[in-house]
Design a protein around this motif. Structure first.
Motif, PDB file in Angstrom:
ATOM      1  N   LEU A 144      28.313  12.800  41.870  1.00 30.04           N
ATOM      2  CA  LEU A 144      26.964  13.005  42.393  1.00 30.04           C
ATOM      3  C   LEU A 144      26.830  14.392  43.009  1.00 30.04           C
ATOM      4  CD1 LEU A 144      24.181  11.763  42.716  1.00 30.04           C
ATOM      5  CD2 LEU A 144      24.952  10.722  44.848  1.00 30.04           C
ATOM      6  N   LEU A 145      27.880  14.868  43.650  1.00 28.04           N
ATOM      7  CA  LEU A 145      27.872  16.222  44.215  1.00 28.04           C
ATOM      8  C   LEU A 145      27.597  17.240  43.115  1.00 28.04           C
ATOM      9  CD1 LEU A 145      28.422  18.292  46.507  1.00 28.04           C
ATOM     10  CD2 LEU A 145      30.833  18.165  45.847  1.00 28.04           C
ATOM     11  N   LEU A 166      29.299  26.707  48.977  1.00 28.80           N
ATOM     12  CA  LEU A 166      30.339  25.928  49.640  1.00 28.80           C
ATOM     13  C   LEU A 166      29.888  24.490  49.791  1.00 28.80           C
ATOM     14  CD1 LEU A 166      31.248  28.397  52.550  1.00 28.80           C
ATOM     15  CD2 LEU A 166      32.360  28.198  50.315  1.00 28.80           C
ATOM     16  N   VAL A 167      30.842  23.628  50.070  1.00 25.56           N
ATOM     17  CA  VAL A 167      30.530  22.238  50.379  1.00 25.56           C
ATOM     18  C   VAL A 167      31.274  21.856  51.654  1.00 25.56           C
ATOM     19  CG1 VAL A 167      32.335  21.332  48.823  1.00 25.56           C
ATOM     20  CG2 VAL A 167      30.421  19.871  49.502  1.00 25.56           C
ATOM     21  N   LEU A 168      30.522  21.310  52.605  1.00 22.26           N
ATOM     22  CA  LEU A 168      31.109  20.802  53.835  1.00 22.26           C
ATOM     23  C   LEU A 168      31.577  19.384  53.552  1.00 22.26           C
ATOM     24  CD1 LEU A 168      28.352  21.923  56.381  1.00 22.26           C
ATOM     25  CD2 LEU A 168      30.283  23.254  55.478  1.00 22.26           C
ATOM     26  N   VAL A 169      32.849  19.127  53.820  1.00 18.69           N
ATOM     27  CA  VAL A 169      33.416  17.797  53.636  1.00 18.69           C
ATOM     28  C   VAL A 169      33.322  17.099  54.989  1.00 18.69           C
ATOM     29  CG1 VAL A 169      35.466  16.499  52.954  1.00 18.69           C
ATOM     30  CG2 VAL A 169      34.962  18.706  51.863  1.00 18.69           C
ATOM     31  N   VAL A 170      32.552  16.019  55.032  1.00 21.62           N
ATOM     32  CA  VAL A 170      32.198  15.370  56.294  1.00 21.62           C
ATOM     33  C   VAL A 170      32.776  13.960  56.354  1.00 21.62           C
ATOM     34  CG1 VAL A 170      30.254  14.578  57.712  1.00 21.62           C
ATOM     35  CG2 VAL A 170      30.067  16.714  56.412  1.00 21.62           C
ATOM     36  N   ASP A 171      33.406  13.641  57.490  1.00 16.86           N
ATOM     37  CA  ASP A 171      33.857  12.273  57.754  1.00 16.86           C
ATOM     38  C   ASP A 171      32.717  11.558  58.471  1.00 16.86           C
ATOM     39  OD1 ASP A 171      34.953   9.907  58.811  1.00 16.86           O
ATOM     40  OD2 ASP A 171      36.895  10.834  59.173  1.00 16.86           O
ATOM     41  N   SER A 208      27.787  24.823  35.066  1.00 15.83           N
ATOM     42  CA  SER A 208      27.949  23.539  35.741  1.00 15.83           C
ATOM     43  C   SER A 208      28.831  23.702  36.979  1.00 15.83           C
ATOM     44  CB  SER A 208      28.587  22.535  34.766  1.00 15.83           C
ATOM     45  OG  SER A 208      28.687  21.278  35.375  1.00 15.83           O
ATOM     46  N   TRP A 209      28.364  23.150  38.096  1.00 16.51           N
ATOM     47  CA  TRP A 209      29.102  23.231  39.355  1.00 16.51           C
ATOM     48  C   TRP A 209      30.089  22.071  39.477  1.00 16.51           C
ATOM     49  CZ3 TRP A 209      28.784  27.372  42.439  1.00 16.51           C
ATOM     50  CH2 TRP A 209      27.629  28.144  42.446  1.00 16.51           C
ATOM     51  N   SER A 210      31.246  22.352  40.094  1.00 17.05           N
ATOM     52  CA  SER A 210      32.202  21.307  40.443  1.00 17.05           C
ATOM     53  C   SER A 210      32.916  21.717  41.722  1.00 17.05           C
ATOM     54  CB  SER A 210      33.221  21.077  39.315  1.00 17.05           C
ATOM     55  OG  SER A 210      33.976  22.244  39.095  1.00 17.05           O
ATOM     56  N   ILE A 211      33.498  20.741  42.399  1.00 13.35           N
ATOM     57  CA  ILE A 211      34.169  21.003  43.672  1.00 13.35           C
ATOM     58  C   ILE A 211      35.498  21.721  43.419  1.00 13.35           C
ATOM     59  CG2 ILE A 211      35.321  18.764  43.818  1.00 13.35           C
ATOM     60  CD1 ILE A 211      34.548  18.825  46.860  1.00 13.35           C
ATOM     61  N   GLY A 212      35.776  22.693  44.273  1.00 19.28           N
ATOM     62  CA  GLY A 212      36.983  23.481  44.125  1.00 19.28           C
ATOM     63  C   GLY A 212      37.891  23.348  45.335  1.00 19.28           C
ATOM     64  N   PRO A 213      38.755  24.358  45.545  1.00 22.28           N
ATOM     65  CA  PRO A 213      39.725  24.317  46.634  1.00 22.28           C
ATOM     66  C   PRO A 213      39.109  24.612  47.995  1.00 22.28           C
ATOM     67  CG  PRO A 213      39.907  26.399  45.484  1.00 22.28           C
ATOM     68  CD  PRO A 213      38.892  25.576  44.721  1.00 22.28           C
ATOM     69  N   SER A 214      39.855  24.277  49.038  1.00 19.69           N
ATOM     70  CA  SER A 214      39.456  24.603  50.404  1.00 19.69           C
ATOM     71  C   SER A 214      39.384  26.115  50.578  1.00 19.69           C
ATOM     72  CB  SER A 214      40.479  24.055  51.406  1.00 19.69           C
ATOM     73  OG  SER A 214      40.492  22.664  51.377  1.00 19.69           O
ATOM     74  N   ASP A 269      36.687  19.593  56.312  1.00 18.69           N
ATOM     75  CA  ASP A 269      37.131  20.626  55.388  1.00 18.69           C
ATOM     76  C   ASP A 269      35.896  21.373  54.882  1.00 18.69           C
ATOM     77  OD1 ASP A 269      38.797  22.209  53.826  1.00 18.69           O
ATOM     78  OD2 ASP A 269      39.391  20.607  52.441  1.00 18.69           O
ATOM     79  N   VAL A 270      36.111  22.580  54.392  1.00 20.37           N
ATOM     80  CA  VAL A 270      35.069  23.352  53.715  1.00 20.37           C
ATOM     81  C   VAL A 270      35.679  23.819  52.405  1.00 20.37           C
ATOM     82  CG1 VAL A 270      33.525  25.345  53.809  1.00 20.37           C
ATOM     83  CG2 VAL A 270      34.086  24.106  55.916  1.00 20.37           C
TER      84      VAL A 270
END
Length: 116
Positions: free
Chosen positions: A42-43, A59-64, A107-113, A97-98
């Motif tokens: 979904l991201l 960037l993507v903020l990884v939120v708990d 196409s976008w996908s999540i990458g490394p910190s 994490d960021v």
């Protein structure tokens, strides 16, 4: 991770908030909440839709979710899917994490910190 949600943010905008105790996106005043997504698939879909023509670093903020001091509600969007909405500032402790978003073939996908 079960309690993980994501918030997309352009790098240049995040840099203004990186040292603060909380984060608010540009559209918070208009929207009244912080948009978020859950799950890598979904991201990617949201990033491809919202940031399709974006040329900068994303960037993507990884939120708990459990660490958020503001309430989070899952609400149905126009596409019929449920999205987490954060009703208030996102506190620093909830951002675990960021990561960089990577673009390959439009196409976008999540990458490394960003810290790695």
């Amino acid at each position: 991770m079960e309690n993980t949600i994501y918030c997309l943010v352009p790098k240049t905008y995040w840099e203004r908030w990186a040292d603060r105790e909380h984060y608010l996106p540009r559209d918070y005043e208009q929207e009244g909440f912080i948009h978020a997504t859950k799950g890598d698939e979904l991201l990617g879909k949201v990033a491809n839709r919202v940031y399709a023509s974006f040329e900068g670093e994303l960037l993507v903020l990884v939120v708990d979710e459990k660490k958020s001091s503001s309430p989070i509600k899952y609400e149905e969007a126009k596409d019929g899917l449920l999205y987490p909405h954060i009703y208030g500032p996102l506190n620093r402790e909830a951002i675990v994490d960021v990561k960089r978003m990577q673009r390959k073939e439009e196409s976008w996908s999540i990458g490394p910190s960003i810290n790695s």
